[in-house]
Design a protein around this motif. Structure first.
Motif, PDB file in Angstrom:
ATOM      1  N   GLU A 153      -6.437  -0.563  -2.230  1.00 34.44           N
ATOM      2  CA  GLU A 153      -6.380   0.733  -2.907  1.00 34.44           C
ATOM      3  C   GLU A 153      -6.187   0.491  -4.399  1.00 34.44           C
ATOM      4  OE1 GLU A 153      -3.134   2.845  -1.148  1.00 34.44           O
ATOM      5  OE2 GLU A 153      -1.598   1.839  -2.340  1.00 34.44           O
ATOM      6  N   ASN A 154      -6.604   1.480  -5.172  1.00 41.16           N
ATOM      7  CA  ASN A 154      -6.515   1.348  -6.631  1.00 41.16           C
ATOM      8  C   ASN A 154      -7.160   0.051  -7.123  1.00 41.16           C
ATOM      9  OD1 ASN A 154      -5.099   3.762  -6.717  1.00 41.16           O
ATOM     10  ND2 ASN A 154      -3.128   2.717  -6.518  1.00 41.16           N
ATOM     11  N   CYS A 164       0.834  -1.197   0.000  1.00 40.75           N
ATOM     12  CA  CYS A 164       0.000   0.000   0.000  1.00 40.75           C
ATOM     13  C   CYS A 164       0.873   1.253   0.000  1.00 40.75           C
ATOM     14  CB  CYS A 164      -0.914   0.012   1.227  1.00 40.75           C
ATOM     15  SG  CYS A 164      -1.943  -1.464   1.375  1.00 40.75           S
ATOM     16  N   GLY A 169      -9.429   7.914  -3.860  1.00 41.60           N
ATOM     17  CA  GLY A 169      -8.172   7.188  -3.932  1.00 41.60           C
ATOM     18  C   GLY A 169      -7.671   6.926  -5.338  1.00 41.60           C
ATOM     19  N   THR A 220      -0.830   4.631  -0.087  1.00 41.32           N
ATOM     20  CA  THR A 220      -1.530   5.774   0.503  1.00 41.32           C
ATOM     21  C   THR A 220      -2.412   5.398   1.680  1.00 41.32           C
ATOM     22  OG1 THR A 220      -3.359   5.521  -1.066  1.00 41.32           O
ATOM     23  CG2 THR A 220      -1.565   6.997  -1.693  1.00 41.32           C
ATOM     24  N   THR A 221      -2.735   4.107   1.832  1.00 42.28           N
ATOM     25  CA  THR A 221      -3.633   3.727   2.920  1.00 42.28           C
ATOM     26  C   THR A 221      -2.903   2.902   3.975  1.00 42.28           C
ATOM     27  OG1 THR A 221      -5.726   2.658   3.486  1.00 42.28           O
ATOM     28  CG2 THR A 221      -4.399   1.584   1.795  1.00 42.28           C
TER      29      THR A 221
END
Length: 837
Positions: free
Chosen positions: A698-699, A680, A765, A682-683
């Protein structure tokens, strides 16, 4: 004496000249243009002088139709249509040539079908025209299904009983939905829809319908070889289009709508019968729109209907035309697929007759929904049928995306829609709605999604294009690759566009003067025609052959066009088996970046606008992202010369090369990489824990959470890409999917937070897209995929968004009342002038 001889000679020449201008002399009578008309016949109008008949004026079809007759019968021809030959002067005044010939399919002309025609007229008037409860047999979602639709006069439960054996002892009843639709001539009618499932190939079935609680006679239904089969295709049936034509039976009274419908109903039966007989065992019947001719456009025009009774009469006429379309018994023995034509588009009758599969039920247009965009698979063919009267590019993008996602591995992709975006018909092919709206959108969509063929109608002429490709560098937006009849094209580049002619011969037009570069062949036979798509599969190869034929003679009017490919369903040359084929998707060939992980732990990528399965041994670590743009990745240099939406670029060996981001996590740092997932970025929210560690999302994919990630997380989003964030400048030099970039200290730097003001998907996100290629639409907005990642599409708003401005009008500010509707859009009136809605 000499002068007397000359004078006499001149007099004789003058008399002869006048005699040659007298049309009735060839019938043994003098001319008398000023006499009173006593009688008329097919030759012209007659008077009486000196006790005998004389010719007042020759017969001229144009006068019967309300136009003048051209004085010089040998003058230039501006246009030729089904009624005759015409001239238009510089002031827009038309005249018709009396020595021209009508060319429409008038049944009264043909002696060889005289007996059948006379019997049909009686049947039609007494019985056929009064039956509005005819059955529509339509394609299902795939070849194992059939969709039935019909009107009924009661709300009894709709049932189709399907028999699986000859003695009809084994059967299954399929029920469906019924809803009240409307009154016709004071009688209530209900719309019924039923889907039958479980059909197999090379089988014989029987079925019967329960109509108003009564069982009808059974119908024999056969299915055929899935590797060798054919489709019939036709252009506008246009039943009722013969109205206002002049028949040889009465040269001075144009046909009424009722007479024209009867004429076309017979011709439609001939087209269906002849095409079935010639193709022997057709599997699907395709019609590119305008099943009916009466269009009810006045309900949306500046000249609306003056009463409900006047509207109801036209609505009834259209319903009779649909009844005529469904009249041929042979159409009960195979499924049909029809497009919404412009004449079908002003009522909802189309979608209450036809039970379309995979319908796109939420189009952007809502004022009236005549029918839906839809798609179906039949054996190894995907067919997408588009509603091009009101449909938007976003609608088309979504339905094509859904179709390919559901059926990604078919050998052939065919689009069908009414409007001919690559035709050369005089009436419609150059309309701004076609050339400026539909053509740019569909050219790009069909080319990028690898459609082999597009079938349309609309212009009542026949034409075949070269292969057409999307070309964003060209001013026209397209490029052509040459095609020739009879050649075998292996894996051709581009889409082949066919414009089918009027299949009943009721309305037949001509072409624009200058042949466009995209046109290969065009022809007006002034007769009913049909086409056949022949599909064959053998020895790992698939072949599509296209021919067009004339009804009655079965003469080839165009073709053959022959395309050949390697059949899909292979293992893509991978040593591992392609697991995703079982789910109906190919395996990824060029990308191995995980876009999504499903509930079974299977990894999915996205390439060629299509989902693909990622085999376990394929990883993205060794993949050079630059190869898909025809460049290598840098081997020695890491110096960034340029950065664009694809990534960072260097320069070595006198060529551009892609720089593999050194900031990307490696197996030594990212524990999740050994299981095929990234860590990960950003999270830090833990979604799940297992024996390997903590997992986030994410993504649109799972990611491993590194424990130290929360402590080292930088506020500078650009640091992920080995760049600092700007400290002294906020000037935007470049924008890509990651954010906005400036330059500081002779290097790129990320501009903090500025990106968030416009990019709505950042909050979810995801970055925003550079291009506007819509892959999916949900409640948040429109989404695309770039660099193997979801991205949000920002809808541009500007003062130039008024479509009417290019036509010299403003857009309405205070009204939404539709006064008129044309090919450009919907119109209202404000301040006593037209405005676009």
């Amino acid at each position: 004496m000499k002068y007397l001889i000359i004078i006499l000679s001149i007099l004789v020449l003058s008399i002869n000249a006048k005699s040659s201008d007298c049309w009735s002399e060839k019938y043994g009578y003098p001319c008398c243009p000023k006499s009173k008309v006593i009688t008329v016949d097919k030759h012209g109008k007659w008077g009486i002088e000196n006790g005998d008949y004389c010719g007042v004026s020759p017969y001229c079809f144009a006068e019967v139709l309300g136009y003048k007759c051209c004085e010089d019968q040998n003058g230039p021809r501006t246009s030729i249509d089904a009624d005759g030959e015409w001239y238009e002067d510089k002031y827009g005044n038309w005249c018709g040539y009396s020595n021209s010939t009508s060319r429409w399919n008038d049944r009264e002309k043909f002696d060889e079908t005289r007996k059948e025609w006379e019997a049909f007229k009686k049947k039609w008037d007494k019985e056929y025209s009064k039956d509005l409860e005819r059955l529509s047999v339509f394609v299902g979602e795939d070849e194992s299904k059939l969709n039935f639709g019909w009107y009924s006069s009661t709300k009894s439960s709709p049932v189709i009983r399907f028999y699986t054996n000859k003695d009809k002892s084994e059967y299954k009843d399929f029920t469906g939905s019924v809803e009240y639709y409307k009154k016709i001539n004071g009688k209530k009618y209900y719309s019924n829809k039923v889907t039958v499932t479980g059909l197999k190939r090379n089988k014989t079935y029987y079925y019967r319908r329960s109509l108003n609680g009564e069982w009808e006679s059974s119908v024999k239904f056969k299915t055929y070889d899935p590797d060798n089969f054919n489709f019939i295709f036709v252009g506008d049936p246009q039943i009722g289009g013969a109205s206002n034509h002049i028949s040889v039976k009465d040269l001075y009274s144009p046909l009424t709508v009722e007479e024209g419908t009867r004429n076309d109903a017979f011709n439609w039966n001939m087209t269906v019968y002849d095409s079935f007989k010639f193709s022997r065992e057709p599997s699907v019947y395709l019609s590119a729109g305008d099943q009916a001719d009466t269009d009810l456009h006045r309900a949306f025009s500046s000249d609306p209907y003056k009463s409900q009774e006047e509207y109801d009469l036209d609505d009834y006429r259209q319903e009779v035309e649909y009844s005529a379309f469904l009249l041929p018994e042979l159409l009960k023995t195979i499924p049909s697929a029809t497009a919404v034509g412009n004449h079908d588009s002003f009522t909802e009758n189309f979608r209450h007759h036809f039970n379309t599969p995979n319908s796109y039920l939420n189009p952007e247009y809502t004022d009236i929904i005549p029918g839906y965009n839809y798609f179906f698979k039949f054996n190894n063919v995907l067919v997408v049928v588009l509603e091009t009267n009101y449909g938007t590019c976003d609608d088309f993008t979504n339905v094509i995306s859904k179709a390919i996602k559901k059926y990604p591995s078919t050998d052939w992709r065919i689009a069908m829609f009414h409007h001919d975006i690559y035709g050369n018909g005089e009436y419609h092919s150059q309309d701004p709605q076609i050339t400026e709206v539909l053509r740019p959108c569909l050219t790009k969509l069909l080319y990028r999604n690898e459609f082999d063929l597009a079938i349309s109608g609309h212009d009542h002429v026949y034409s075949a294009s070269h292969f057409v490709t999307y070309d964003k560098e060209s001013e026209k937006g397209y490029a052509v690759n040459e095609i020739k009849k009879g050649n075998v094209y292996k894996n051709p580049k581009g889409t082949f566009y066919l414009t089918a002619n009027c299949s009943t011969g009721s309305k037949l037009y001509t072409f624009i003067d200058k042949k466009p570069s995209y046109i290969y062949h065009y022809k007006q036979t002034f007769s009913s025609t049909f086409g056949i798509l022949e599909f064959k599969k053998e020895s790992g190869k698939v072949r599509l052959t296209i021919n067009s034929y004339e009804v009655g003679t079965n003469k080839v009017t165009d073709g053959p066009y022959i395309f050949e490919k390697t059949a899909n369903g292979k293992s893509n040359n991978n040593s591992e088996e392609c697991w995703s084929l079982k789910d109906g998707y190919p395996c990824c060939k060029t990308t191995f970046t995980v876009i999504e992980v499903d509930e079974n732990g299977k990894k999915w990528g996205f390439e060629n606008n299509n989902w693909c399965g990622i085999n376990g041994s394929n990883t993205s670590d060794s993949q050079c992202w630059a190869t898909k743009y025809d460049y290598p990745c840098c081997k020695k240099t890491t110096e960034v010369i340029e950065k664009d939406e694809h990534g960072k670029w260097g320069f070595e060996n006198n060529d551009w090369c892609g720089i593999v981001d050194s900031n990307s996590q490696t197996k030594s740092k990212c524990w999740a990489s050994e299981f095929g997932y990234p860590c990960c970025k950003t999270t830090t929210e833990v979604i799940e824990k297992d024996e390997h560690g903590k997992w986030g999302f994410e993504n649109k994919e799972w990611c491993g959470i590194v424990d130290s990630n929360s402590e080292t997380k930088s506020k500078c989003w650009a640091s992920e890409f080995n760049y600092p964030c700007c400290k002294t400048t906020s000037k935007v030099i470049e924008v890509n999917e990651y954010g906005k970039w400036g330059i500081e200290n002779n290097d790129w730097c990320g501009i903090i937070n500025d990106n968030n003001s416009n990019c709505w998907s950042i909050d979810l996100g995801y970055p925003c897209c550079i291009e506007n290629n819509v892959v999916e639409v949900n409640e948040n907005g429109k989404w695309g995929i770039e660099n193997n990642n979801w991205c949000g599409i920002i809808e541009k708003k500007s003062s130039e968004s008024c479509w009417a401005s290019k036509l010299g009008f403003s857009c309405c500010k205070n009204t939404k009342d539709v006064v008129y509707r044309d090919s450009n859009g919907k119109w209202g009136v404000e301040n006593n002038t037209w405005c676009g809605i």
